[in-house]
Scaffold this active site. Structure first.
Site, short mmCIF file in Angstrom:
data_model
loop_
_atom_site.label_atom_id
_atom_site.label_comp_id
_atom_site.label_asym_id
_atom_site.label_seq_id
_atom_site.Cartn_x
_atom_site.Cartn_y
_atom_site.Cartn_z
CE LYS A 113 -3.98 -2.21 2.04
NZ LYS A 113 -4.68 -2.90 3.23
CE LYS A 195 -6.11 -9.43 -3.55
NZ LYS A 195 -7.08 -9.43 -2.35
CE LYS A 198 -14.23 -5.43 -1.83
NZ LYS A 198 -13.43 -5.40 -0.66
P1 ADP Z 1 -10.54 -7.01 -2.21
O1 ADP Z 1 -9.09 -7.81 -1.84
O2 ADP Z 1 -10.91 -7.39 -3.39
O3 ADP Z 1 -10.21 -5.55 -1.64
P2 ADP Z 1 -11.34 -7.66 0.65
O4 ADP Z 1 -9.80 -7.17 0.75
O5 ADP Z 1 -12.19 -6.76 0.90
O6 ADP Z 1 -11.30 -7.73 -1.15
O7 ADP Z 1 -11.46 -9.37 0.89
C1 ADP Z 1 -12.54 -9.75 1.50
C2 ADP Z 1 -12.47 -11.36 1.48
O8 ADP Z 1 -12.31 -11.78 0.10
C3 ADP Z 1 -11.13 -11.67 2.04
O9 ADP Z 1 -11.41 -12.90 2.99
C4 ADP Z 1 -10.00 -12.10 1.22
O10 ADP Z 1 -9.22 -12.97 1.50
C5 ADP Z 1 -10.96 -12.69 -0.02
N1 ADP Z 1 -10.54 -12.31 -1.37
C6 ADP Z 1 -10.42 -11.16 -1.93
N2 ADP Z 1 -9.72 -11.38 -2.96
C7 ADP Z 1 -9.74 -12.85 -3.24
C8 ADP Z 1 -9.14 -13.80 -4.31
N3 ADP Z 1 -8.69 -13.20 -5.57
N4 ADP Z 1 -9.19 -14.99 -4.00
C9 ADP Z 1 -9.51 -15.50 -2.89
N5 ADP Z 1 -10.08 -14.56 -1.74
C10 ADP Z 1 -10.09 -13.48 -2.09
#
Ligand code: ADP
Ligand code: TRP
Length: 329
Positions: A113, A195, A198
């Site tokens: 970040k 990965k 969002k």
């Molecule tokens: P992002 O990474 O998309 O901003 P968050 O950080 O809010 O989403 O993650 C919410 C949940 O979704 C967490 O448990 C995170 O580990 C899971 N998660 C997010 N992206 C992935 C992914 N590509 N594969 C598996 N789990 C994911």
């Protein structure tokens, strides 16, 4: 015997996608019948990277609505918003005294970040894992359904809990990341780069709010190659990812057909993607429609959030009383 406590959270920083579904929400829905579950929208966490809060309320409601649309039952679990449970902030304060600048600066997500937004390296960002530990420990949760990207945060939560117990007396059980398959999972972006998330490449991310045509287009553009050259080859990660997605949305017969084609070197990725696209449309459409309906029903959402906050505060209050007694005497 009391049920084990489960907790997990999702930041309201954008539209939820299949990575969130597969890493987190799919497990939530299965766990709600077996465990004492707390699921929340991490709106304080989103402030560490998204200081503009004009869209925050809408985003919070969308996360609540999408969780319910995926099958979460607000009568079975506590579904709440982080900022409605001030006990979390108090526990965060105590845990902050037990966490060290050096270890926080070393975490991968912090470094990432800082690299992405060098002008906004705020203290909240540095102590993000401490707030996450407070989220978990406030309910003395032991199982935390999350994706693989959260492994380091989970390890830090255990460290803080252990330090607290060591200094002030046994208060918290150790929490661990959880996935029904055993291993924590990571869904890749459809372009094969990192990965699914969002904020990254939106054309390679399948959102639960995507329209049918967008879903088809994104899947047809997903990265593939010319296919395996020997029988029973090991799949490269972006191909494995397509199979993983297919396992979520297609019947086992369909998955088996394409597995067999892959193993026999006769797979046609164009056909596989067409099938996956149709099955994905059928999977996402009812979720999208149910979530949209719910988002239009603000009164119902408010009632759900209030009910969730009441349940969460009852549990948080018990813990914070123990914590105050342990720390302050
Ligand atoms: P992002 O990474 O998309 O901003 P968050 O950080 O809010 O989403 O993650 C919410 C949940 O979704 C967490 O448990 C995170 O580990 C899971 N998660 C997010 N992206 C992935 C992914 N590509 N594969 C598996 N789990 C994911
Ligand atoms: N950090 C998590 C993520 O980015 C979200 C989160 C905040 C969380 N608090 C949590 C997840 C507590 C599990 C438990 O995905």
């Amino acid at each position: 015997m009391a049920k084990e406590v489960v907790l997990s959270g999702i930041r309201p920083t954008g539209f939820l996608h299949l990575g969130n579904y597969f890493g987190a929400m799919r497990n939530y829905v299965r766990m709600q019948d077996e465990y004492d579950c707390y699921f929340f929208v991490a709106n304080w966490h989103s402030l560490t990277t998204h200081p503009d809060t004009r869209e925050l309320g809408v985003a919070v409601n969308r996360v609540v609505a999408e969780n319910i649309a995926c099958g979460l039952d607000p009568d079975k679990v506590a579904l709440y918003v982080q900022s409605d449970v001030p006990e979390i902030a108090e526990l965060y304060l105590y845990l902050n005294m037990l966490s060290y600048k050096g270890e926080l600066e070393k975490t991968t997500t912090f470094k990432e970040k800082v690299r992405l937004s060098p002008d906004n390296v705020n203290a909240g960002l540095l102590t993000y894992p401490v707030l996450q530990a407070a989220d978990i420990l406030i309910h003395r949760a032991v199982k935390v359904p999350v994706g693989k990207d959260q492994e380091q945060n989970m390890e830090m939560a255990r460290n803080f809990a252990q330090r607290f117990n060591h200094r002030y007396g046994e208060t918290f059980p150790m929490p661990y990341g959880f996935n029904y398959g055993g291993e924590l999972v990571k869904i890749l972006s459809l372009d094969g780069n990192g990965k699914m998330s969002k904020s990254e490449n939106q054309l390679a991310t399948l959102y639960l709010a995507d329209e049918d045509e967008a879903i088809r287009k994104k899947i047809m553009k997903a990265k593939t190659d010319s296919g395996p050259t020997e029988p029973n080859a090991v799949k490269v990660d972006y191909i494995e990812n397509l199979f993983t997605l297919m396992k979520i949305v297609s019947t086992s017969d369909v998955v088996k057909k394409f597995e067999d084609d892959f193993n026999g070197c006769s797979i046609r990725y164009g056909d596989m993607k067409k099938q996956l696209a149709e099955d994905m449309v059928n999977f996402i459409k009812p979720i999208r429609e149910k979530a949209a309906d719910l988002q239009n029903n603000k009164e119902l959402l408010d009632r759900i959030k209030k009910q969730g906050a009441d349940k969460a505060r009852a549990s948080a209050n018990e813990t914070i009383k123990l914590v105050r007694k342990a720390v302050l005497g």
